[in-house]
Design a protein around this motif. Structure first.
Motif, PDB file in Angstrom:
ATOM      1  N   ASN A 352       0.858  -1.192   0.000  1.00  0.00           N
ATOM      2  CA  ASN A 352       0.000   0.000   0.000  1.00  0.00           C
ATOM      3  C   ASN A 352       0.891   1.239   0.000  1.00  0.00           C
ATOM      4  OD1 ASN A 352      -1.838   2.069   0.491  1.00  0.00           O
ATOM      5  ND2 ASN A 352      -3.106   0.808   1.823  1.00  0.00           N
ATOM      6  N   LYS A 353       0.922   1.924  -1.127  1.00  0.00           N
ATOM      7  CA  LYS A 353       1.811   3.085  -1.263  1.00  0.00           C
ATOM      8  C   LYS A 353       1.281   4.323  -0.546  1.00  0.00           C
ATOM      9  CE  LYS A 353       4.113   0.436  -4.068  1.00  0.00           C
ATOM     10  NZ  LYS A 353       3.124  -0.606  -4.376  1.00  0.00           N
ATOM     11  N   ASP A 354       0.018   4.270  -0.085  1.00  0.00           N
ATOM     12  CA  ASP A 354      -0.553   5.408   0.639  1.00  0.00           C
ATOM     13  C   ASP A 354      -0.199   5.384   2.124  1.00  0.00           C
ATOM     14  OD1 ASP A 354      -1.811   6.370  -1.669  1.00  0.00           O
ATOM     15  OD2 ASP A 354      -3.552   5.084  -1.349  1.00  0.00           O
ATOM     16  N   MET A 355       0.429   4.302   2.572  1.00  0.00           N
ATOM     17  CA  MET A 355       0.850   4.195   3.965  1.00  0.00           C
ATOM     18  C   MET A 355       2.377   4.283   4.030  1.00  0.00           C
ATOM     19  SD  MET A 355      -1.852   1.225   5.224  1.00  0.00           S
ATOM     20  CE  MET A 355      -1.702   1.593   6.970  1.00  0.00           C
ATOM     21  N   ILE A 356       2.906   4.267   5.232  1.00  0.00           N
ATOM     22  CA  ILE A 356       4.354   4.433   5.412  1.00  0.00           C
ATOM     23  C   ILE A 356       5.117   3.352   4.653  1.00  0.00           C
ATOM     24  CG2 ILE A 356       6.235   4.414   7.092  1.00  0.00           C
ATOM     25  CD1 ILE A 356       4.315   5.524   9.140  1.00  0.00           C
ATOM     26  N   LEU A 357       6.146   3.769   3.961  1.00  0.00           N
ATOM     27  CA  LEU A 357       7.005   2.849   3.228  1.00  0.00           C
ATOM     28  C   LEU A 357       8.432   3.352   3.332  1.00  0.00           C
ATOM     29  CD1 LEU A 357       6.329   1.286  -0.249  1.00  0.00           C
ATOM     30  CD2 LEU A 357       8.562   2.241   0.300  1.00  0.00           C
ATOM     31  N   LEU A 358       9.283   2.622   4.011  1.00  0.00           N
ATOM     32  CA  LEU A 358      10.672   3.063   4.143  1.00  0.00           C
ATOM     33  C   LEU A 358      11.596   1.895   4.443  1.00  0.00           C
ATOM     34  CD1 LEU A 358      11.417   3.158   7.458  1.00  0.00           C
ATOM     35  CD2 LEU A 358       9.917   5.115   7.356  1.00  0.00           C
ATOM     36  N   CYS A 359      12.873   2.147   4.144  1.00  0.00           N
ATOM     37  CA  CYS A 359      13.958   1.237   4.484  1.00  0.00           C
ATOM     38  C   CYS A 359      14.922   2.043   5.328  1.00  0.00           C
ATOM     39  CB  CYS A 359      14.635   0.711   3.211  1.00  0.00           C
ATOM     40  SG  CYS A 359      16.092  -0.306   3.515  1.00  0.00           S
ATOM     41  N   ILE A 369      24.721  -3.931  11.912  1.00  0.00           N
ATOM     42  CA  ILE A 369      23.845  -2.764  11.776  1.00  0.00           C
ATOM     43  C   ILE A 369      22.499  -3.238  11.228  1.00  0.00           C
ATOM     44  CG2 ILE A 369      23.536  -0.525  10.669  1.00  0.00           C
ATOM     45  CD1 ILE A 369      26.567  -0.316  10.500  1.00  0.00           C
ATOM     46  N   PRO A 370      21.392  -3.052  11.989  1.00  0.00           N
ATOM     47  CA  PRO A 370      20.079  -3.497  11.508  1.00  0.00           C
ATOM     48  C   PRO A 370      19.581  -2.646  10.343  1.00  0.00           C
ATOM     49  CG  PRO A 370      20.100  -3.221  13.907  1.00  0.00           C
ATOM     50  CD  PRO A 370      21.334  -2.552  13.373  1.00  0.00           C
ATOM     51  N   LEU A 371      19.169  -3.315   9.283  1.00  0.00           N
ATOM     52  CA  LEU A 371      18.524  -2.658   8.150  1.00  0.00           C
ATOM     53  C   LEU A 371      17.047  -3.098   8.181  1.00  0.00           C
ATOM     54  CD1 LEU A 371      18.831  -0.968   5.505  1.00  0.00           C
ATOM     55  CD2 LEU A 371      19.114  -3.152   4.330  1.00  0.00           C
ATOM     56  N   GLU A 372      16.167  -2.163   8.526  1.00  0.00           N
ATOM     57  CA  GLU A 372      14.762  -2.520   8.761  1.00  0.00           C
ATOM     58  C   GLU A 372      13.875  -2.094   7.603  1.00  0.00           C
ATOM     59  OE1 GLU A 372      12.315  -2.280  12.714  1.00  0.00           O
ATOM     60  OE2 GLU A 372      11.970  -0.416  11.603  1.00  0.00           O
ATOM     61  N   ILE A 373      12.959  -2.992   7.260  1.00  0.00           N
ATOM     62  CA  ILE A 373      11.914  -2.705   6.274  1.00  0.00           C
ATOM     63  C   ILE A 373      10.638  -2.394   7.039  1.00  0.00           C
ATOM     64  CG2 ILE A 373      10.643  -3.561   4.287  1.00  0.00           C
ATOM     65  CD1 ILE A 373      13.696  -3.255   3.919  1.00  0.00           C
ATOM     66  N   TYR A 374      10.059  -1.249   6.755  1.00  0.00           N
ATOM     67  CA  TYR A 374       8.823  -0.830   7.437  1.00  0.00           C
ATOM     68  C   TYR A 374       7.826  -0.405   6.356  1.00  0.00           C
ATOM     69  CZ  TYR A 374       6.001   1.140  11.230  1.00  0.00           C
ATOM     70  OH  TYR A 374       5.006   1.392  12.147  1.00  0.00           O
ATOM     71  N   THR A 375       6.826  -1.276   6.141  1.00  0.00           N
ATOM     72  CA  THR A 375       5.855  -0.991   5.090  1.00  0.00           C
ATOM     73  C   THR A 375       4.578  -1.767   5.382  1.00  0.00           C
ATOM     74  OG1 THR A 375       5.511  -0.973   2.690  1.00  0.00           O
ATOM     75  CG2 THR A 375       6.688  -2.851   3.611  1.00  0.00           C
ATOM     76  N   PHE A 376       3.575  -1.639   4.523  1.00  0.00           N
ATOM     77  CA  PHE A 376       2.271  -2.270   4.740  1.00  0.00           C
ATOM     78  C   PHE A 376       1.806  -2.977   3.475  1.00  0.00           C
ATOM     79  CE2 PHE A 376       2.571   0.995   7.902  1.00  0.00           C
ATOM     80  CZ  PHE A 376       1.893   0.505   9.007  1.00  0.00           C
TER      81      PHE A 376
END
Length: 418
Positions: A352-359, A369-376
Protein backbone atom coordinates in the motif's frame (compact mmCIF):
# COMPACT_ATOMS: atom_id res chain seq x y z
CA UNK A 1 -61.54 -25.70 39.31
CA UNK A 2 -61.58 -26.60 43.01
CA UNK A 3 -65.04 -28.18 42.78
CA UNK A 4 -64.00 -30.18 39.73
CA UNK A 5 -60.96 -31.53 41.56
CA UNK A 6 -63.10 -32.44 44.57
CA UNK A 7 -65.44 -34.37 42.29
CA UNK A 8 -62.48 -36.29 40.84
CA UNK A 9 -60.69 -37.14 44.09
CA UNK A 10 -63.29 -37.01 46.89
CA UNK A 11 -65.62 -39.80 45.81
CA UNK A 12 -63.53 -42.76 46.93
CA UNK A 13 -63.41 -42.28 50.72
CA UNK A 14 -67.21 -41.91 51.24
CA UNK A 15 -67.80 -44.94 49.02
CA UNK A 16 -65.36 -47.07 51.01
CA UNK A 17 -66.91 -45.99 54.30
CA UNK A 18 -70.33 -46.80 52.91
CA UNK A 19 -69.08 -50.30 52.18
CA UNK A 20 -68.19 -50.65 55.84
CA UNK A 21 -64.42 -50.28 55.59
CA UNK A 22 -62.71 -48.76 58.64
CA UNK A 23 -61.68 -45.11 58.74
CA UNK A 24 -57.90 -45.65 58.67
CA UNK A 25 -57.99 -48.31 55.98
CA UNK A 26 -60.46 -46.27 53.93
CA UNK A 27 -58.18 -43.21 54.17
CA UNK A 28 -55.08 -45.05 52.97
CA UNK A 29 -56.97 -46.97 50.30
CA UNK A 30 -58.54 -43.73 49.05
CA UNK A 31 -55.07 -42.11 49.05
CA UNK A 32 -53.60 -44.93 46.95
CA UNK A 33 -56.46 -44.82 44.46
CA UNK A 34 -56.24 -41.02 44.19
CA UNK A 35 -52.47 -41.21 43.59
CA UNK A 36 -53.09 -43.65 40.72
CA UNK A 37 -55.80 -41.37 39.30
CA UNK A 38 -53.54 -38.31 39.71
CA UNK A 39 -50.65 -40.08 37.95
CA UNK A 40 -52.89 -41.18 35.09
CA UNK A 41 -54.51 -37.76 34.64
CA UNK A 42 -51.14 -35.98 34.90
CA UNK A 43 -49.62 -38.17 32.21
CA UNK A 44 -52.71 -37.74 30.04
CA UNK A 45 -52.57 -33.95 30.42
CA UNK A 46 -48.84 -33.99 29.67
CA UNK A 47 -49.30 -36.16 26.57
CA UNK A 48 -52.19 -34.04 25.21
CA UNK A 49 -50.56 -30.69 25.84
CA UNK A 50 -47.16 -31.81 24.56
CA UNK A 51 -48.73 -33.02 21.31
CA UNK A 52 -50.81 -29.84 21.04
CA UNK A 53 -47.99 -27.39 21.83
CA UNK A 54 -45.34 -29.11 19.71
CA UNK A 55 -47.70 -29.44 16.75
CA UNK A 56 -48.97 -25.87 17.08
CA UNK A 57 -45.45 -24.46 17.32
CA UNK A 58 -44.31 -26.49 14.31
CA UNK A 59 -47.24 -25.18 12.24
CA UNK A 60 -46.54 -21.58 13.30
CA UNK A 61 -42.82 -22.00 12.56
CA UNK A 62 -43.55 -23.16 9.01
CA UNK A 63 -45.89 -20.25 8.28
CA UNK A 64 -43.70 -17.47 9.66
CA UNK A 65 -40.55 -16.08 8.09
CA UNK A 66 -38.74 -15.42 11.34
CA UNK A 67 -36.38 -18.11 12.61
CA UNK A 68 -37.03 -17.33 16.27
CA UNK A 69 -39.87 -19.87 16.54
CA UNK A 70 -37.66 -22.49 14.83
CA UNK A 71 -35.04 -21.86 17.49
CA UNK A 72 -37.69 -22.23 20.21
CA UNK A 73 -38.44 -25.66 18.79
CA UNK A 74 -34.75 -26.65 18.63
CA UNK A 75 -34.31 -25.54 22.27
CA UNK A 76 -37.36 -27.70 23.28
CA UNK A 77 -39.30 -24.82 24.83
CA UNK A 78 -42.70 -26.40 24.04
CA UNK A 79 -41.59 -29.70 25.62
CA UNK A 80 -40.72 -28.02 28.93
CA UNK A 81 -43.92 -25.97 28.94
CA UNK A 82 -45.89 -29.21 28.49
CA UNK A 83 -44.23 -30.47 31.71
CA UNK A 84 -45.32 -27.35 33.55
CA UNK A 85 -49.07 -27.76 32.91
CA UNK A 86 -49.48 -31.20 34.61
CA UNK A 87 -47.30 -29.92 37.46
CA UNK A 88 -49.76 -27.10 38.06
CA UNK A 89 -52.54 -29.70 38.03
CA UNK A 90 -50.65 -31.75 40.64
CA UNK A 91 -49.97 -28.63 42.72
CA UNK A 92 -53.70 -27.88 42.87
CA UNK A 93 -54.62 -31.51 43.53
CA UNK A 94 -52.21 -32.26 46.38
CA UNK A 95 -54.14 -30.30 49.08
CA UNK A 96 -57.32 -32.20 48.18
CA UNK A 97 -55.73 -35.67 48.00
CA UNK A 98 -53.74 -35.18 51.21
CA UNK A 99 -56.43 -33.31 53.08
CA UNK A 100 -56.32 -35.86 55.92
CA UNK A 101 -52.51 -35.99 55.94
CA UNK A 102 -51.55 -32.45 56.98
CA UNK A 103 -47.82 -33.07 57.36
CA UNK A 104 -47.43 -34.81 54.00
CA UNK A 105 -49.62 -32.20 52.35
CA UNK A 106 -47.14 -29.53 53.41
CA UNK A 107 -44.12 -31.58 52.36
CA UNK A 108 -45.40 -32.63 48.93
CA UNK A 109 -46.98 -29.22 48.31
CA UNK A 110 -43.62 -27.51 48.92
CA UNK A 111 -41.73 -30.03 46.78
CA UNK A 112 -44.12 -29.59 43.86
CA UNK A 113 -43.91 -25.81 44.29
CA UNK A 114 -40.10 -25.96 44.19
CA UNK A 115 -40.20 -28.13 41.06
CA UNK A 116 -42.57 -25.65 39.39
CA UNK A 117 -40.18 -22.77 40.16
CA UNK A 118 -37.17 -24.70 38.82
CA UNK A 119 -39.04 -25.76 35.71
CA UNK A 120 -40.23 -22.19 35.11
CA UNK A 121 -36.63 -20.98 35.31
CA UNK A 122 -35.61 -23.71 32.86
CA UNK A 123 -38.35 -22.62 30.44
CA UNK A 124 -37.12 -19.02 30.67
CA UNK A 125 -33.60 -20.31 30.02
CA UNK A 126 -34.67 -22.08 26.82
CA UNK A 127 -36.39 -18.88 25.63
CA UNK A 128 -33.24 -16.85 26.30
CA UNK A 129 -31.13 -19.48 24.54
CA UNK A 130 -33.41 -19.21 21.51
CA UNK A 131 -33.10 -15.43 21.68
CA UNK A 132 -29.30 -15.76 21.89
CA UNK A 133 -29.18 -18.02 18.83
CA UNK A 134 -31.53 -15.68 16.96
CA UNK A 135 -29.45 -12.58 17.69
CA UNK A 136 -26.28 -14.37 16.59
CA UNK A 137 -27.87 -14.80 13.17
CA UNK A 138 -28.10 -11.01 12.85
CA UNK A 139 -24.93 -9.42 11.40
CA UNK A 140 -25.16 -6.44 13.77
CA UNK A 141 -25.12 -8.76 16.82
CA UNK A 142 -22.84 -11.54 15.55
CA UNK A 143 -19.75 -10.07 17.25
CA UNK A 144 -21.46 -9.07 20.51
CA UNK A 145 -21.00 -11.09 23.77
CA UNK A 146 -24.65 -12.20 23.84
CA UNK A 147 -23.76 -15.22 26.02
CA UNK A 148 -22.52 -12.92 28.78
CA UNK A 149 -25.72 -10.89 28.80
CA UNK A 150 -27.87 -14.04 28.91
CA UNK A 151 -25.79 -15.52 31.71
CA UNK A 152 -26.03 -12.35 33.80
CA UNK A 153 -29.82 -12.28 33.43
CA UNK A 154 -30.09 -15.97 34.26
CA UNK A 155 -27.89 -15.60 37.35
CA UNK A 156 -30.20 -12.85 38.62
CA UNK A 157 -33.27 -14.98 37.90
CA UNK A 158 -31.72 -18.03 39.57
CA UNK A 159 -30.89 -15.95 42.65
CA UNK A 160 -34.49 -14.73 42.82
CA UNK A 161 -35.78 -18.26 42.25
CA UNK A 162 -33.54 -19.76 44.93
CA UNK A 163 -34.61 -17.03 47.34
CA UNK A 164 -38.27 -17.89 46.74
CA UNK A 165 -37.51 -21.63 47.14
CA UNK A 166 -35.74 -21.11 50.46
CA UNK A 167 -38.57 -18.86 51.63
CA UNK A 168 -41.15 -21.51 50.73
CA UNK A 169 -39.27 -24.49 52.19
CA UNK A 170 -38.35 -22.88 55.49
CA UNK A 171 -41.27 -20.45 55.77
CA UNK A 172 -38.94 -17.44 55.88
CA UNK A 173 -40.00 -14.03 54.62
CA UNK A 174 -38.01 -12.69 51.68
CA UNK A 175 -37.07 -9.50 53.60
CA UNK A 176 -35.66 -11.56 56.46
CA UNK A 177 -33.76 -13.77 54.04
CA UNK A 178 -32.19 -10.81 52.21
CA UNK A 179 -31.23 -9.27 55.56
CA UNK A 180 -29.49 -12.50 56.53
CA UNK A 181 -27.72 -12.68 53.19
CA UNK A 182 -26.53 -9.11 53.68
CA UNK A 183 -25.03 -10.04 57.03
CA UNK A 184 -23.00 -12.85 55.44
CA UNK A 185 -22.16 -10.88 52.28
CA UNK A 186 -18.42 -11.24 52.89
CA UNK A 187 -18.74 -15.03 52.77
CA UNK A 188 -20.97 -14.77 49.69
CA UNK A 189 -18.39 -12.57 47.93
CA UNK A 190 -15.67 -15.09 48.79
CA UNK A 191 -17.73 -18.01 47.47
CA UNK A 192 -18.89 -16.23 44.31
CA UNK A 193 -15.66 -14.30 43.72
CA UNK A 194 -15.03 -15.67 40.22
CA UNK A 195 -18.64 -15.06 39.17
CA UNK A 196 -18.56 -11.48 40.46
CA UNK A 197 -15.20 -10.76 38.79
CA UNK A 198 -16.45 -12.35 35.59
CA UNK A 199 -19.60 -10.24 35.69
CA UNK A 200 -17.66 -6.99 36.20
CA UNK A 201 -15.14 -7.94 33.50
CA UNK A 202 -17.88 -8.94 31.07
CA UNK A 203 -19.61 -5.57 31.50
CA UNK A 204 -16.35 -3.64 31.04
CA UNK A 205 -15.34 -5.70 28.00
CA UNK A 206 -18.73 -5.02 26.43
CA UNK A 207 -18.92 -1.31 27.28
CA UNK A 208 -15.34 -0.61 26.17
CA UNK A 209 -15.67 -2.83 23.08
CA UNK A 210 -12.39 -4.54 23.97
CA UNK A 211 -13.15 -7.91 22.39
CA UNK A 212 -15.78 -9.13 19.96
CA UNK A 213 -16.61 -12.57 18.69
CA UNK A 214 -14.50 -13.10 15.58
CA UNK A 215 -11.62 -10.87 16.75
CA UNK A 216 -8.10 -12.18 16.33
CA UNK A 217 -6.32 -11.81 19.67
CA UNK A 218 -2.90 -12.78 20.98
CA UNK A 219 -2.57 -13.48 24.71
CA UNK A 220 0.94 -14.71 25.48
CA UNK A 221 0.19 -15.45 29.14
CA UNK A 222 -2.33 -18.14 28.17
CA UNK A 223 -0.73 -19.18 24.88
CA UNK A 224 -3.69 -17.89 22.89
CA UNK A 225 -3.26 -16.81 19.27
CA UNK A 226 -6.40 -17.05 17.18
CA UNK A 227 -10.03 -16.03 16.77
CA UNK A 228 -12.48 -15.45 19.62
CA UNK A 229 -15.35 -17.92 19.19
CA UNK A 230 -17.25 -17.43 22.43
CA UNK A 231 -17.51 -14.83 25.20
CA UNK A 232 -19.13 -16.05 28.42
CA UNK A 233 -19.56 -14.58 31.86
CA UNK A 234 -16.52 -16.40 33.23
CA UNK A 235 -14.46 -17.35 30.18
CA UNK A 236 -13.47 -16.34 26.66
CA UNK A 237 -12.78 -19.15 24.20
CA UNK A 238 -10.15 -18.68 21.49
CA UNK A 239 -9.68 -21.05 18.56
CA UNK A 240 -5.95 -20.93 17.87
CA UNK A 241 -4.53 -21.17 14.37
CA UNK A 242 -3.40 -24.74 15.07
CA UNK A 243 -7.09 -25.58 15.72
CA UNK A 244 -6.58 -25.98 19.45
CA UNK A 245 -8.84 -24.08 21.87
CA UNK A 246 -7.63 -21.84 24.69
CA UNK A 247 -9.94 -20.79 27.51
CA UNK A 248 -9.14 -17.41 29.07
CA UNK A 249 -10.77 -16.06 32.26
CA UNK A 250 -12.83 -13.02 31.28
CA UNK A 251 -11.34 -11.02 34.14
CA UNK A 252 -7.86 -11.45 32.64
CA UNK A 253 -8.91 -9.31 29.66
CA UNK A 254 -9.05 -6.25 31.93
CA UNK A 255 -6.31 -7.21 34.40
CA UNK A 256 -3.60 -8.33 31.94
CA UNK A 257 -2.27 -7.12 28.61
CA UNK A 258 -3.27 -8.78 25.36
CA UNK A 259 -3.19 -7.84 21.67
CA UNK A 260 -6.32 -7.41 19.56
CA UNK A 261 -5.66 -7.39 15.81
CA UNK A 262 -9.07 -5.94 14.89
CA UNK A 263 -7.60 -2.49 14.20
CA UNK A 264 -5.16 -3.97 11.70
CA UNK A 265 -7.86 -5.99 9.97
CA UNK A 266 -10.05 -2.89 9.69
CA UNK A 267 -7.18 -0.73 8.38
CA UNK A 268 -5.90 -0.37 4.82
CA UNK A 269 -2.87 -2.59 5.28
CA UNK A 270 -0.93 -5.02 7.43
CA UNK A 271 2.48 -3.95 8.64
CA UNK A 272 5.78 -5.54 7.71
CA UNK A 273 8.44 -4.64 10.27
CA UNK A 274 11.49 -6.85 9.96
CA UNK A 275 15.22 -6.25 9.78
CA UNK A 276 18.46 -7.84 8.63
CA UNK A 277 21.82 -7.47 10.38
CA UNK A 278 24.54 -6.11 8.06
CA UNK A 279 28.19 -6.62 8.95
CA UNK A 280 29.74 -3.24 9.70
CA UNK A 281 33.07 -4.26 8.10
CA UNK A 282 31.37 -4.80 4.75
CA UNK A 283 30.29 -1.12 4.51
CA UNK A 284 32.64 1.12 2.49
CA UNK A 285 32.86 4.10 0.13
CA UNK A 286 32.20 3.31 -3.51
CA UNK A 287 34.88 3.81 -6.08
CA UNK A 288 34.22 5.12 -9.59
CA UNK A 289 34.67 1.64 -10.99
CA UNK A 290 32.09 0.25 -8.58
CA UNK A 291 29.66 3.04 -9.42
CA UNK A 292 30.00 2.32 -13.13
CA UNK A 293 29.16 -1.32 -12.43
CA UNK A 294 26.18 -0.43 -10.24
CA UNK A 295 24.69 1.83 -12.90
CA UNK A 296 23.69 -1.38 -14.61
CA UNK A 297 21.05 -1.85 -11.86
CA UNK A 298 18.07 -0.25 -13.59
CA UNK A 299 16.09 0.76 -10.49
CA UNK A 300 18.86 3.08 -9.29
CA UNK A 301 20.82 3.95 -12.45
CA UNK A 302 19.21 7.39 -12.82
CA UNK A 303 19.58 8.02 -9.10
CA UNK A 304 23.31 7.23 -9.25
CA UNK A 305 23.84 9.62 -12.16
CA UNK A 306 21.89 12.41 -10.51
CA UNK A 307 23.52 11.87 -7.14
CA UNK A 308 27.04 11.60 -8.56
CA UNK A 309 26.56 14.87 -10.44
CA UNK A 310 25.62 16.66 -7.21
CA UNK A 311 28.55 15.13 -5.31
CA UNK A 312 31.10 15.99 -8.03
CA UNK A 313 29.80 19.57 -8.21
CA UNK A 314 30.06 19.96 -4.44
CA UNK A 315 33.55 18.47 -4.25
CA UNK A 316 34.81 20.59 -7.17
CA UNK A 317 33.41 23.84 -5.79
CA UNK A 318 34.98 23.14 -2.42
CA UNK A 319 38.32 21.93 -3.89
CA UNK A 320 38.09 18.60 -2.08
CA UNK A 321 41.15 16.34 -2.20
CA UNK A 322 39.77 13.06 -3.51
CA UNK A 323 43.02 11.15 -3.09
CA UNK A 324 41.36 9.84 0.05
CA UNK A 325 37.72 8.62 -0.24
CA UNK A 326 36.93 10.00 3.22
CA UNK A 327 37.33 13.56 2.01
CA UNK A 328 34.27 15.43 0.79
CA UNK A 329 31.03 13.77 -0.12
CA UNK A 330 30.84 10.18 -1.31
CA UNK A 331 28.35 7.37 -1.78
CA UNK A 332 28.53 4.18 0.26
CA UNK A 333 27.42 0.71 -0.75
CA UNK A 334 25.12 0.61 2.29
CA UNK A 335 23.41 3.91 1.47
CA UNK A 336 22.98 2.92 -2.16
CA UNK A 337 21.55 -0.42 -1.10
CA UNK A 338 18.98 1.33 1.12
CA UNK A 339 17.98 3.46 -1.87
CA UNK A 340 17.68 0.36 -4.03
CA UNK A 341 15.43 -1.38 -1.48
CA UNK A 342 13.25 1.74 -1.23
CA UNK A 343 12.84 1.83 -5.02
CA UNK A 344 12.13 -1.90 -5.05
CA UNK A 345 9.38 -1.51 -2.42
CA UNK A 346 7.86 1.44 -4.27
CA UNK A 347 7.55 -0.74 -7.36
CA UNK A 348 6.28 -3.82 -5.54
CA UNK A 349 2.58 -4.22 -6.53
CA UNK A 350 1.23 -5.76 -3.30
CA UNK A 351 2.22 -2.91 -0.99
CA UNK A 352 0.00 0.00 0.00
CA UNK A 353 1.81 3.08 -1.26
CA UNK A 354 -0.55 5.41 0.64
CA UNK A 355 0.85 4.20 3.96
CA UNK A 356 4.35 4.43 5.41
CA UNK A 357 7.01 2.85 3.23
CA UNK A 358 10.67 3.06 4.14
CA UNK A 359 13.96 1.24 4.48
CA UNK A 360 15.84 2.53 7.50
CA UNK A 361 19.02 1.99 9.49
CA UNK A 362 18.66 1.27 13.20
CA UNK A 363 21.02 1.59 16.15
CA UNK A 364 24.17 -0.52 15.56
CA UNK A 365 24.45 -3.66 17.66
CA UNK A 366 27.21 -6.10 18.53
CA UNK A 367 25.94 -8.36 15.72
CA UNK A 368 25.93 -5.64 13.07
CA UNK A 369 23.84 -2.76 11.78
CA UNK A 370 20.08 -3.50 11.51
CA UNK A 371 18.52 -2.66 8.15
CA UNK A 372 14.76 -2.52 8.76
CA UNK A 373 11.91 -2.71 6.27
CA UNK A 374 8.82 -0.83 7.44
CA UNK A 375 5.85 -0.99 5.09
CA UNK A 376 2.27 -2.27 4.74
CA UNK A 377 0.76 -4.94 2.52
CA UNK A 378 -2.60 -4.48 0.83
CA UNK A 379 -3.60 -8.07 1.48
CA UNK A 380 -4.13 -8.74 5.20
CA UNK A 381 -4.90 -12.45 4.91
CA UNK A 382 -2.37 -14.40 6.93
CA UNK A 383 -1.04 -16.76 4.27
CA UNK A 384 -0.91 -14.05 1.58
CA UNK A 385 0.80 -11.65 3.97
CA UNK A 386 3.46 -14.21 4.82
CA UNK A 387 4.04 -14.95 1.13
CA UNK A 388 4.50 -11.25 0.28
CA UNK A 389 6.90 -10.69 3.19
CA UNK A 390 8.95 -13.76 2.32
CA UNK A 391 9.08 -12.77 -1.35
CA UNK A 392 10.38 -9.30 -0.47
CA UNK A 393 13.08 -10.61 1.85
CA UNK A 394 14.08 -13.33 -0.59
CA UNK A 395 14.90 -10.58 -3.05
CA UNK A 396 16.64 -8.41 -0.46
CA UNK A 397 18.87 -11.24 0.75
CA UNK A 398 19.76 -12.23 -2.82
CA UNK A 399 20.52 -8.57 -3.71
CA UNK A 400 22.98 -7.91 -0.89
CA UNK A 401 25.89 -9.55 -2.72
CA UNK A 402 25.57 -7.11 -5.67
CA UNK A 403 26.42 -4.25 -3.27
CA UNK A 404 29.36 -6.05 -1.71
CA UNK A 405 27.58 -6.26 1.66
CA UNK A 406 27.39 -9.19 4.04
CA UNK A 407 24.69 -10.43 6.41
CA UNK A 408 25.75 -11.27 9.94
CA UNK A 409 25.75 -14.97 10.75
CA UNK A 410 27.12 -16.76 13.81
CA UNK A 411 30.29 -18.63 13.02
CA UNK A 412 30.07 -22.42 12.74
CA UNK A 413 33.82 -22.91 12.78
CA UNK A 414 33.80 -24.48 9.31
CA UNK A 415 34.07 -21.35 7.16
CA UNK A 416 37.88 -21.55 6.80
CA UNK A 417 37.88 -25.26 5.98
CA UNK A 418 38.44 -26.16 2.29
Amino acid sequence: MHKLLEAVFCWCYPLLRKWGIGDTLASYTSLAINIVILSFLSYLIFFVFRFFLVTLMAIVAKKTRTKFDDLLISNKTAKYISHLIPLLFIYKSVPIILNDFVYWESVFGNLVGVYIILLSLWIVRTIFNALRDYLKLKPEYSDKPIDSYIQVIMIILWMIGLTVIVSELFNIKANTLFTTLGAVSAIIILIFRDIILGFVASVQVSLNDMVRIGDWITFDKFGADGDVIEINLATVKVRNFDNTTTTIPTYSLISDSFRNWRGMLNSDGRRIKRHLLIKAKSIHFLTEEELVEMKKIQLISKYIEHRQTEIDKFNASNQIDKSLPINGRNMTNFGLFRKYITCYLENYPSLNKDMILLCRQLQPTSQGIPLEIYTFTKDKKFENYEYIMSDIFDHIIASIGFFDLEIFELSTGKESQP
